[in-house]
Design a protein around this motif. Sequence first.
Motif, short mmCIF file in Angstrom:
data_model
loop_
_atom_site.label_atom_id
_atom_site.label_comp_id
_atom_site.label_asym_id
_atom_site.label_seq_id
_atom_site.Cartn_x
_atom_site.Cartn_y
_atom_site.Cartn_z
N GLY A 1 46.56 50.63 31.55
CA GLY A 1 47.03 49.17 31.92
C GLY A 1 46.71 48.29 30.84
N THR A 2 46.65 48.72 29.27
CA THR A 2 46.48 48.03 28.20
C THR A 2 47.07 46.66 27.96
OG1 THR A 2 47.74 49.47 26.82
CG2 THR A 2 45.57 50.11 27.16
N ARG A 3 48.48 46.69 28.54
CA ARG A 3 49.16 45.46 28.26
C ARG A 3 48.69 44.32 29.06
NH1 ARG A 3 55.04 46.66 29.33
NH2 ARG A 3 54.37 47.96 30.74
N LEU A 4 47.98 44.59 30.09
CA LEU A 4 47.41 43.52 31.09
C LEU A 4 45.90 43.37 30.66
CD1 LEU A 4 48.90 44.06 34.51
CD2 LEU A 4 49.14 42.15 33.16
N ASN A 5 45.31 43.84 29.60
CA ASN A 5 44.13 43.36 29.19
C ASN A 5 43.85 41.98 28.93
OD1 ASN A 5 43.20 46.13 29.38
ND2 ASN A 5 43.13 46.57 27.15
N PRO A 6 42.86 41.38 29.22
CA PRO A 6 41.47 42.08 29.84
C PRO A 6 41.40 42.10 31.36
CG PRO A 6 41.22 39.69 29.52
CD PRO A 6 42.58 39.92 29.15
N LEU A 7 42.55 41.71 32.07
CA LEU A 7 42.54 41.78 33.68
C LEU A 7 42.32 43.18 34.28
CD1 LEU A 7 45.64 39.43 34.08
CD2 LEU A 7 43.30 38.84 34.34
N THR A 8 42.80 44.14 33.32
CA THR A 8 42.65 45.61 33.87
C THR A 8 41.26 46.10 33.24
OG1 THR A 8 44.15 46.30 32.22
CG2 THR A 8 45.13 45.94 34.45
N ASP A 9 40.46 45.60 32.60
CA ASP A 9 39.20 46.01 31.99
C ASP A 9 38.53 46.42 33.49
OD1 ASP A 9 39.84 45.74 29.48
OD2 ASP A 9 38.67 44.00 29.26
N HIS A 10 38.51 45.88 34.47
CA HIS A 10 37.70 46.18 35.63
C HIS A 10 38.60 46.30 36.93
CE1 HIS A 10 34.16 44.71 33.35
NE2 HIS A 10 34.94 43.88 32.97
N THR A 11 39.87 46.30 36.96
CA THR A 11 40.83 46.59 37.89
C THR A 11 41.94 47.27 37.45
OG1 THR A 11 40.44 44.35 38.77
CG2 THR A 11 42.51 45.54 39.71
N PRO A 12 42.42 48.54 38.12
CA PRO A 12 43.29 49.24 37.85
C PRO A 12 44.54 48.69 37.98
CG PRO A 12 42.34 50.23 39.59
CD PRO A 12 41.33 49.22 39.28
N LYS A 13 45.42 48.90 37.20
CA LYS A 13 46.78 48.03 37.05
C LYS A 13 47.45 48.08 38.49
CE LYS A 13 49.95 49.41 34.36
NZ LYS A 13 50.81 49.40 32.92
N PRO A 14 47.47 49.36 39.18
CA PRO A 14 48.18 49.51 40.59
C PRO A 14 47.46 48.59 41.67
CG PRO A 14 48.03 51.59 39.33
CD PRO A 14 47.03 50.83 38.72
N MET A 15 46.30 48.10 41.35
CA MET A 15 45.40 47.38 42.16
C MET A 15 45.45 45.88 41.91
SD MET A 15 44.36 49.44 44.60
CE MET A 15 43.34 48.22 45.50
N VAL A 16 46.18 45.50 40.80
CA VAL A 16 46.25 44.11 40.43
C VAL A 16 47.24 43.45 41.63
CG1 VAL A 16 47.45 42.41 38.77
CG2 VAL A 16 46.11 44.45 38.02
N PRO A 17 46.76 42.37 42.26
CA PRO A 17 47.52 41.69 43.14
C PRO A 17 48.88 40.83 42.80
CG PRO A 17 45.71 40.39 42.81
CD PRO A 17 45.72 41.55 41.87
N VAL A 18 49.69 40.84 43.58
CA VAL A 18 50.94 40.31 43.83
C VAL A 18 51.21 39.76 45.03
CG1 VAL A 18 53.50 40.39 43.72
CG2 VAL A 18 51.96 41.71 42.00
N MET A 19 50.98 38.18 44.94
CA MET A 19 50.93 37.48 46.34
C MET A 19 49.85 37.97 47.21
SD MET A 19 52.96 35.07 46.17
CE MET A 19 53.65 34.34 47.68
N ASN A 20 48.72 38.28 46.48
CA ASN A 20 47.43 38.61 47.42
C ASN A 20 47.43 40.04 47.86
OD1 ASN A 20 45.04 37.71 48.00
ND2 ASN A 20 45.57 36.80 49.97
N ARG A 21 48.48 40.92 47.52
CA ARG A 21 48.38 42.34 47.86
C ARG A 21 48.76 43.45 46.64
NH1 ARG A 21 53.11 42.31 52.24
NH2 ARG A 21 53.12 44.37 51.41
N PRO A 22 47.86 44.28 46.35
CA PRO A 22 48.04 45.26 45.47
C PRO A 22 49.60 45.67 45.20
CG PRO A 22 46.33 45.86 46.77
CD PRO A 22 46.97 44.82 47.50
N ILE A 23 49.73 45.78 43.65
CA ILE A 23 51.03 46.47 43.52
C ILE A 23 51.35 47.60 44.36
CG2 ILE A 23 52.43 47.13 41.61
CD1 ILE A 23 51.00 45.35 39.72
N LEU A 24 50.35 48.49 44.30
CA LEU A 24 50.42 49.81 44.93
C LEU A 24 51.04 49.52 46.50
CD1 LEU A 24 50.52 52.80 44.53
CD2 LEU A 24 47.94 52.70 45.00
#
Length: 371
Positions: free
Chosen positions: A11-34
């Motif tokens: 998830g390098t395009r979302l760095n530094p947010l994905t340094d500690h969170t895998p991209k599929p777990m990044v929340p959209v409206m408080n729920r993971p993308i996955l």
Amino acid sequence: MKAMILCAGHGTRLNPLTDHTPKPMVPVMNRPILDYNLRYLKQFGVSDVVINLHHLGSQIPAFFGDGQTLGLRIQYSEEDTLLGTGGGLKTAQDLLDLEENETFILMNGDILVDIDLAPAFIFHERHEAAATMILTENAPLAQYGPVELDEDNNVRNIGGRLDDIKEAPRKKGVFTGIHLLTPTVFEYLPPFVQSCINAYGYPKMMANGETVKGLFLDGCWSDLGTVETYFMANMNFLERRQILSYTDPLEHFTLKPKLDQTELVVLGDNLDLGDGVQIRPPVLIGHNVKIGANTEIGPHVVLGDGVTVGKASRIMDAVVFPGTKLEAKARVLGEIVNQKARAVVPSSAITTQILNTDTRQGKKRKDTQEL
């Protein structure tokens, strides 16, 4: 039906947010993308899902477990070394446990999609395709690279990688990251080797005469791989410009808006709001959130579950990840924030958001930057 979701990337395009969170777990409206992707697949009869893991992979099974709460059976394919889309799929072959000629779905784990795949299954089976790539016209070709189809919907080029002769004009579209596949694909993917299915597997298949088709389908599709597209996805839901057919991101909140309501405030349970807190819609505040006195929240803010905001703070045009703690007098203006990092939202995305809101409300938003 079976499916695989690709979730191993950095998830390098979302760095530094994905340094500690895998991209599929990044929340959209408080729920993971996955979470959205799993619900999306389920509506098409998918019961078994394989998810590959690498970067911070343990966070995904810790959250979703075996999938029982979603009515799914989830298995995980762990990659000690990142193997790419082709190598990752090949490694998961045994877990998928497919019958001969059984169609299955492969999709990226960083997209938000609401496309009806029913016509794709019919198309795929009618043409006895080894692979069908789902394409969209609603994305810039220059940014993603075109997939080119001939008049019979055969894939003839992918991102300009192949040397071929153009006998006639081509139809060009952007690949959504969704494939319909048969087990034939595994014959063209080497084991334990990093490879890309688009750059390696499909060219090998096409050269050997396998049927690789492309199909344009209408519907919502967003690549959430950048800070800008991620921010806009949250705001589109917050303003109710985006409605999904298979799930409502606000379903866990007791206060739900009307579909045409733009002055939206959604509040979770067990909130602790200090004296003098001002909320300027549209805003979503998750469950178990604590906001200190004399703090201003909004417009265009999503606060995740368990967020703590210190007193006399100002938050606007922002997404704050669950569990984040902000000190007193914090300023989060045009940023995505998690517990350990911040990412600045491009000004173009904020300007677009303001213009969209002004158009819908028929008025200009009050300037709150200096409040």
